[in-house]
Design a protein around this motif. Structure first.
Motif, mmCIF file in Angstrom:
data_model
loop_
_atom_site.group_PDB
_atom_site.id
_atom_site.type_symbol
_atom_site.label_atom_id
_atom_site.label_comp_id
_atom_site.label_asym_id
_atom_site.label_seq_id
_atom_site.Cartn_x
_atom_site.Cartn_y
_atom_site.Cartn_z
ATOM 1 N N ALA A 72 0.823 -1.205 0.000
ATOM 2 C CA ALA A 72 0.000 0.000 0.000
ATOM 3 C C ALA A 72 0.856 1.252 0.000
ATOM 4 C CB ALA A 72 -0.920 0.009 1.218
ATOM 5 N N GLU A 73 0.285 2.325 -0.563
ATOM 6 C CA GLU A 73 0.851 3.657 -0.433
ATOM 7 C C GLU A 73 0.052 4.376 0.645
ATOM 8 O OE1 GLU A 73 1.331 7.858 -2.883
ATOM 9 O OE2 GLU A 73 1.016 5.996 -4.021
ATOM 10 N N VAL A 74 0.745 4.851 1.679
ATOM 11 C CA VAL A 74 0.100 5.518 2.806
ATOM 12 C C VAL A 74 0.556 6.969 2.831
ATOM 13 C CG1 VAL A 74 -0.154 5.560 5.319
ATOM 14 C CG2 VAL A 74 -0.024 3.365 4.119
ATOM 15 N N SER A 75 -0.413 7.883 2.920
ATOM 16 C CA SER A 75 -0.106 9.311 2.946
ATOM 17 C C SER A 75 0.397 9.725 4.321
ATOM 18 C CB SER A 75 -1.347 10.126 2.574
ATOM 19 O OG SER A 75 -2.337 9.971 3.581
ATOM 20 N N ARG A 76 0.926 10.941 4.417
ATOM 21 C CA ARG A 76 1.436 11.431 5.690
ATOM 22 C C ARG A 76 0.315 11.624 6.714
ATOM 23 N NH1 ARG A 76 6.697 12.918 6.431
ATOM 24 N NH2 ARG A 76 7.968 11.865 4.890
ATOM 25 N N ASP A 77 -0.949 11.747 6.237
ATOM 26 C CA ASP A 77 -2.057 11.802 7.185
ATOM 27 C C ASP A 77 -2.646 10.406 7.430
ATOM 28 O OD1 ASP A 77 -3.311 11.485 4.759
ATOM 29 O OD2 ASP A 77 -4.685 13.161 4.989
ATOM 30 N N LYS A 78 -1.862 9.388 7.076
ATOM 31 C CA LYS A 78 -2.117 7.986 7.417
ATOM 32 C C LYS A 78 -3.334 7.387 6.712
ATOM 33 C CE LYS A 78 0.154 8.758 11.815
ATOM 34 N NZ LYS A 78 0.132 8.644 13.274
ATOM 35 N N GLN A 79 -3.575 7.871 5.482
ATOM 36 C CA GLN A 79 -4.639 7.309 4.658
ATOM 37 C C GLN A 79 -4.029 6.399 3.598
ATOM 38 O OE1 GLN A 79 -7.950 7.997 5.479
ATOM 39 N NE2 GLN A 79 -6.870 8.982 7.191
ATOM 40 N N VAL A 80 -4.665 5.246 3.373
ATOM 41 C CA VAL A 80 -4.238 4.367 2.284
ATOM 42 C C VAL A 80 -4.791 4.952 0.991
ATOM 43 C CG1 VAL A 80 -4.417 2.066 1.278
ATOM 44 C CG2 VAL A 80 -4.118 2.317 3.758
ATOM 45 N N VAL A 81 -3.884 5.427 0.125
ATOM 46 C CA VAL A 81 -4.317 6.081 -1.112
ATOM 47 C C VAL A 81 -4.188 5.157 -2.324
ATOM 48 C CG1 VAL A 81 -3.818 8.376 -0.232
ATOM 49 C CG2 VAL A 81 -2.033 7.124 -1.471
ATOM 50 N N TRP A 82 -3.514 4.020 -2.141
ATOM 51 C CA TRP A 82 -3.394 3.024 -3.213
ATOM 52 C C TRP A 82 -2.970 1.721 -2.579
ATOM 53 C CZ3 TRP A 82 0.652 -0.099 -4.885
ATOM 54 C CH2 TRP A 82 0.466 -0.749 -6.104
ATOM 55 N N LYS A 83 -3.490 0.601 -3.107
ATOM 56 C CA LYS A 83 -3.001 -0.695 -2.632
ATOM 57 C C LYS A 83 -3.195 -1.751 -3.704
ATOM 58 C CE LYS A 83 -7.155 -2.155 -0.107
ATOM 59 N NZ LYS A 83 -7.669 -2.597 1.207
ATOM 60 N N TYR A 84 -2.400 -2.797 -3.582
ATOM 61 C CA TYR A 84 -2.484 -3.929 -4.495
ATOM 62 C C TYR A 84 -2.314 -5.210 -3.695
ATOM 63 C CZ TYR A 84 -1.559 -7.299 -8.142
ATOM 64 O OH TYR A 84 -1.610 -8.401 -8.948
ATOM 65 N N GLU A 85 -3.242 -6.152 -3.889
ATOM 66 C CA GLU A 85 -3.161 -7.448 -3.216
ATOM 67 C C GLU A 85 -2.765 -8.523 -4.212
ATOM 68 O OE1 GLU A 85 -5.836 -10.630 -0.626
ATOM 69 O OE2 GLU A 85 -6.762 -8.791 -1.384
ATOM 70 N N SER A 86 -1.662 -9.215 -3.941
ATOM 71 C CA SER A 86 -1.234 -10.328 -4.785
ATOM 72 C C SER A 86 -2.089 -11.550 -4.492
ATOM 73 C CB SER A 86 0.242 -10.649 -4.525
ATOM 74 O OG SER A 86 1.064 -9.597 -4.967
ATOM 75 N N LYS A 87 -2.556 -12.196 -5.555
ATOM 76 C CA LYS A 87 -3.401 -13.389 -5.432
ATOM 77 C C LYS A 87 -2.800 -14.507 -6.265
ATOM 78 C CE LYS A 87 -7.515 -10.638 -4.652
ATOM 79 N NZ LYS A 87 -8.863 -10.274 -5.118
ATOM 80 N N PRO A 88 -3.158 -15.766 -5.966
ATOM 81 C CA PRO A 88 -2.608 -16.879 -6.755
ATOM 82 C C PRO A 88 -2.925 -16.726 -8.242
ATOM 83 C CG PRO A 88 -3.649 -17.703 -4.765
ATOM 84 C CD PRO A 88 -3.989 -16.234 -4.856
ATOM 85 N N LYS A 89 -1.910 -16.957 -9.067
ATOM 86 C CA LYS A 89 -2.104 -16.886 -10.513
ATOM 87 C C LYS A 89 -2.834 -18.140 -10.988
ATOM 88 C CE LYS A 89 2.390 -18.958 -11.574
ATOM 89 N NZ LYS A 89 3.707 -18.770 -12.193
ATOM 90 N N ALA A 90 -3.274 -18.121 -12.214
ATOM 91 C CA ALA A 90 -3.978 -19.269 -12.798
ATOM 92 C C ALA A 90 -3.102 -20.514 -12.720
ATOM 93 C CB ALA A 90 -4.343 -18.969 -14.245
ATOM 94 N N GLY A 91 -3.671 -21.612 -12.219
ATOM 95 C CA GLY A 91 -2.934 -22.870 -12.116
ATOM 96 C C GLY A 91 -2.198 -23.050 -10.811
ATOM 97 N N TYR A 92 -2.237 -22.045 -9.933
ATOM 98 C CA TYR A 92 -1.562 -22.137 -8.634
ATOM 99 C C TYR A 92 -2.580 -21.838 -7.542
ATOM 100 C CZ TYR A 92 1.536 -21.036 -4.715
ATOM 101 O OH TYR A 92 2.149 -21.005 -3.485
ATOM 102 N N SER A 93 -2.612 -22.673 -6.505
ATOM 103 C CA SER A 93 -3.612 -22.485 -5.448
ATOM 104 C C SER A 93 -2.984 -22.340 -4.059
ATOM 105 C CB SER A 93 -4.597 -23.660 -5.443
ATOM 106 O OG SER A 93 -3.901 -24.887 -5.222
ATOM 107 N N GLY A 94 -1.671 -22.201 -4.002
ATOM 108 C CA GLY A 94 -0.989 -22.121 -2.715
ATOM 109 C C GLY A 94 -0.927 -20.706 -2.168
ATOM 110 N N ALA A 95 -0.134 -20.547 -1.115
ATOM 111 C CA ALA A 95 0.034 -19.250 -0.450
ATOM 112 C C ALA A 95 0.910 -18.323 -1.287
ATOM 113 C CB ALA A 95 0.654 -19.459 0.928
ATOM 114 N N ILE A 96 0.731 -17.023 -1.046
ATOM 115 C CA ILE A 96 1.535 -15.980 -1.678
ATOM 116 C C ILE A 96 2.184 -15.160 -0.568
ATOM 117 C CG2 ILE A 96 1.510 -13.937 -3.180
ATOM 118 C CD1 ILE A 96 0.723 -16.458 -4.631
ATOM 119 N N GLU A 97 3.433 -14.762 -0.764
ATOM 120 C CA GLU A 97 4.078 -13.800 0.117
ATOM 121 C C GLU A 97 4.854 -12.801 -0.731
ATOM 122 O OE1 GLU A 97 6.312 -15.252 3.443
ATOM 123 O OE2 GLU A 97 4.852 -16.827 3.899
ATOM 124 N N VAL A 98 4.830 -11.553 -0.296
ATOM 125 C CA VAL A 98 5.587 -10.496 -0.967
ATOM 126 C C VAL A 98 6.638 -9.980 0.003
ATOM 127 C CG1 VAL A 98 5.489 -8.184 -1.966
ATOM 128 C CG2 VAL A 98 3.673 -9.843 -2.469
#
Length: 201
Positions: free
Chosen positions: A83-109
């Motif tokens: 996530a991108e967090v502003s100086r006033d502590k607001q989440v202004v953008w975020k992206y969640e990684s999810k399993p790609k096609a053909g994969y059903s396991g855990a994801i870590e970034v």
């Protein structure tokens, strides 16, 4: 003349990991600096005197942190979300990684990087790939990674896009650093020397 110096360090504190990024904007011993760090449930900016200038409650394990040109902070919210967090502590953008096609396991970034064109590069362990994501959250580029010993916690650690468009990736589980071209072809690799010690399971 002003110089900018960037220091990146990882310090093990007990069982926690502290990620530090220090910037100095002037030359000489009187130069001031700030440290962007994550530890003990917080992300904070600390000045040269040790004063906390900004902090954000965040329990995510942070292997990577960035201060953007607009002053906002790019950080992990959890194991899959950046996530991108502003100086006033607001989440202004975020992206969640999810399993790609053909994969059903855990994801870590564990690694991500803001790019000059506004995209964010994200290394996805489990999916064994790097993605570049735009501000709408769309994947605009995908680069497959070579992983000999797949595991969603150990596929990758630090990763960076280089000036030549290639990607330099540390593969913890494989004990190898690999450079990839834009198609995912390995163009250079370096295997870690364990000095005769046995490799951990």
């Amino acid at each position: 003349m002003k110089r900018q110096c960037v220091l990146v360090a990882r310090v093990l504190v007990g069982l926690g990991v502290l990620t530090l990024t220090a910037r100095s904007w002037a030359a000489g011993p009187e130069a001031g600096y700030r440290v962007l760090a994550a530890d003990k449930g917080k992300v904070a900016i600390v000045d040269a005197a040790g004063k906390v200038e900004w902090e954000y409650a965040n329990n995510a394990e942070a292997h990577d942190l960035w201060q953007l040109k607009n002053g906002n902070i790019l950080l992990p919210l959890n194991r899959t979300t950046i996530a991108e967090v502003s100086r006033d502590k607001q989440v202004v953008w975020k992206y969640e990684s999810k399993p790609k096609a053909g994969y059903s396991g855990a994801i870590e970034v564990h690694a991500f990087q803001p790019l000059a064109d506004g995209r964010v590069m994200i290394a996805e362990s489990g999916n064994a790939r790097i993605v570049e994501v735009d501000r709408s959250g769309a994947i605009v580029k995908e680069v497959p990674l070579t992983v000999d010993n797949p595991h969603p916690h150990r596929d990758t650690r630090m990763a960076r896009k280089l000036d030549n468009g290639h990607y330099l990736v540390c593969h913890e589980g494989d004990g190898v650093v690999r450079e990839y071209d834009e198609t995912g072809k390995v163009v250079w690799s370096y295997r870690m020397d364990l000095g005769g010690r046995p490799r951990a399971p």
